[in-house]
Write an enzyme that holds these catalytic residues in place. Structure first.
Site, PDB file in Angstrom:
ATOM      1  CG  ASP A  13      40.155  59.728  -8.669  1.00 33.75           C
ATOM      2  OD1 ASP A  13      40.273  60.037  -7.446  1.00 33.75           O
ATOM      3  OD2 ASP A  13      41.009  59.697  -9.402  1.00 33.75           O
ATOM      4  CE  LYS A  16      39.302  56.228  -2.389  1.00 33.80           C
ATOM      5  NZ  LYS A  16      39.420  56.558  -3.917  1.00 33.80           N
ATOM      6  N   GLY A  40      41.764  62.790  -3.054  1.00 34.95           N
ATOM      7  CA  GLY A  40      40.859  63.742  -3.204  1.00 34.95           C
ATOM      8  C   GLY A  40      39.642  63.088  -3.176  1.00 34.95           C
ATOM      9  CG  HIS A  41      38.724  60.724  -0.607  1.00 34.66           C
ATOM     10  ND1 HIS A  41      38.756  59.777   0.657  1.00 34.66           N
ATOM     11  CD2 HIS A  41      39.398  60.303  -1.475  1.00 34.66           C
ATOM     12  CE1 HIS A  41      39.546  58.966   0.071  1.00 34.66           C
ATOM     13  NE2 HIS A  41      40.261  59.129  -0.927  1.00 34.66           N
ATOM     14  CD  GLN A 225      46.256  56.975  -2.352  1.00 35.04           C
ATOM     15  OE1 GLN A 225      46.385  56.345  -1.228  1.00 35.04           O
ATOM     16  NE2 GLN A 225      45.961  58.405  -2.307  1.00 35.04           N
TER      17      GLN A 225
END
Ligand code: GDP
Ligand code: IMO
Ligand code: MG
Length: 461
Positions: A13, A16, A40-41, A225
């Site tokens: 988080d 990215k 979750g980007h 990640q």
């Protein structure tokens, strides 16, 4: 031709999604190489917010090819949902813009059930997984019983593999976890349904990636990640089940190492962690809550509140060395404007001694006490800052300290979630430029011809 890497330098988080979307303008291809729908980007474009779980964050740019490499564990239903969601918002994914590895391991419904059941059965030491079936899917991959995307298109293999897996899984689900058994027919029917939708996108991405590199295409690898969640280098067992670090790029995409140029680590100007595990610099409740609110620190996949802490340079230096980071991209420095004073961890007290070594173990790391250096805050909003010249001197000092400590330049600083909230710092490694200029001048002098005049502009300060 080049193959550059963006990877998370903390516990995920780090921003990215924002950075990959931003940089994707200058690349032909974006490749995801590990992880799955646990990622979750977030990408913000104007008033629109997109959260990518499996799709590479280059999908919003026209003309960019996006590849899901074989190192990714693929939840087909989640991917189809993501693609349909984007389609409704006017972003059409086509087989020209998305290629999925036929060798990717498939996340099946029983992986998600096992993931959640395993977690809920654990007494004290829950990992706090995302429940996306990541660990169980990678487990099957490595015990060599995993279902690969290519298997979906071969009825005989699919049936045999699902039967083999369910024999064991159903025994455990029923007898160990007290869950309902899973029906093979239902698993197969769902897999085939999604497999049909995804078929036009499926190909041999290993050869594709290398062909693209040979053709001179620019590729950006998008890690999911973060390095401290790496199965080998992170805070085991409080980690994910893949290699977000540099080695994962090669094993998860097949790209040859010889094209690799920049390996850029994304780090927040502070530290967050979702899920359980040691976190030496975790803030007290008051500062943690202030940071969470200001930084919107809630999981993009699960919505869980993220734990917040001060920047841990011991951990960051370890990640720089481990990955050979060529530069650091620093995000969310704007969030720190709320503090009059900032703490940065420079050492750990461990077994009575002061140490600057990270400890890649989830149990031992609980035993360290952080040693902090205190910095004066800047107290002003940074979200409109667009150059280092406009940066308050306290923020410059903070950034310079990160560079000095890690020995790695901070080449970009992000001051907000939007595309334009970024400062690109000019190259700081001026020594090489000066040496180059000197040698050119020497050659000019030696040849007796004074025909070149050089103006070397270094830095923006
Ligand atoms: P990722 O998983 O590394 O892509 O990061 P996430 O998307 O899970 O979380 C990063 C969050 O911070 C997202 O909500 C981004 O929109 C937001 N973000 C990214 N960069 C910045 C920044 O520089 N400042 C602020 N305030 N928010 C940012
Ligand atoms: P992005 O790509 C932050 C964490 C989970 C848990 C541990 C194991 O958005 O940075 P898993 O479901 O992978 O078995 O969970 O890893 N985790 C993440 N934390 N960002 C992520 O992805 C994460 N993906 C997994 O919270 O602690
Ligand atoms: Mg995220």
């Amino acid at each position: 031709m080049s193959a550059d890497v963006i990877l998370g330098a903390q516990w995920g988080d780090e921003g990215k999604g924002k950075i990959v979307d931003l940089l994707s303008e200058g690349y032909d291809v974006i490749v995801r190489y590990q992880g799955g729908a646990n990622a979750g980007h977030t990408v913000i474009v104007g008033n629109e917010k997109y959260v990518m779980h499996l799709l590479p964050s280059g999908v919003l740019r026209k003309g960019v090819v996006n590849i899901i490499g074989h190192g990714v564990v693929l939840d087909m239903g989640s991917l189809v949902e993501e693609m349909e969601g984007l389609k409704k918002r006017g972003i059409n994914i086509t087989p020209a813009s998305l290629k999925i590895s036929e060798n990717a391991a498939i996340v099946l419904p029983y992986h998600k059930i096992m993931d959640k059941a395993k977690e809920s059965k654990k007494a004290g030491k829950k990992i706090g997984t995302t429940g996306r079936g990541i660990g169980p899917c990678y487990t099957d991959k490595y015990v060599r019983t995993g279902v690969r995307l290519r298997d979906i298109y071969n009825d005989e293999i699919l049936k045999a593999k699902v039967a083999e897996n369910l024999e064991e899984k159903n025994f455990l689900l029923k007898n160990l976890y007290g869950e309902k058994e899973v029906s093979a027919a239902a698993v197969i029917a769902e897999a085939k349904k999604y497999g049909k939708i995804l078929k036009p996108y499926v190909c041999d991405t290993i050869n594709e990636v290398n062909d693209l590199l040979k053709k001179g295409k620019k590729i950006l690898f998008e890690g999911a990640q973060g390095a401290l969640l790496d199965i080998d280098f992170g805070t085991y067992p409080y980690v994910t089940s893949s290699n977000p670090t540099i080695g994962g790029v090669m094993t998860g995409s097949g790209a040859s190492h010889k094209y690799s140029k920049k390996v850029r680590g994304i780090t927040k100007a502070y530290q967050t962690r979702v899920g359980n595990g040691p976190f030496p610099t975790e803030m007290d409740e008051v500062n943690g809550e202030r940071t969470r609110q200001k930084g919107g620190e809630f999981g993009a996949t699960t919505g869980r509140p993220r734990r917040c802490g001060w920047l841990d340079l011991v951990a960051l230096k370890y990640v720089c060395d481990l990955n050979g980071l060529t530069d650091i991209l620093l995000t969310k420095i704007d969030v720190l404007s709320i503090f009059d004073e900032l703490k940065v961890c420079t050492h750990y007290m461990y077994k009575g001694k002061k140490s600057d070594r990270f400890i890649p173990d989830g149990e031992e790391l609980y035993k360290v006490k952080p040693v902090y250096k205190i910095f004066k805050g800047w107290g002003t909003d940074l979200t409109a800052v667009r150059s280092m010249k406009q940066m308050p001197k306290e923020a410059k000092t903070y950034i310079k300290f990160i560079e000095k400590y890690t020995g790695v330049k901070v080449s970009m600083v992000s001051v907000g979630p939007e595309r334009d909230q970024i400062l690109k710092k000019p190259p700081r490694n001026t020594d090489a430029m000066i040496r180059l200029a000197d040698s050119v001048m020497y050659d000019v002098k030696k040849s007796g011809k004074n025909r070149i005049q050089y103006i070397v502009s270094i830095g923006d300060e």
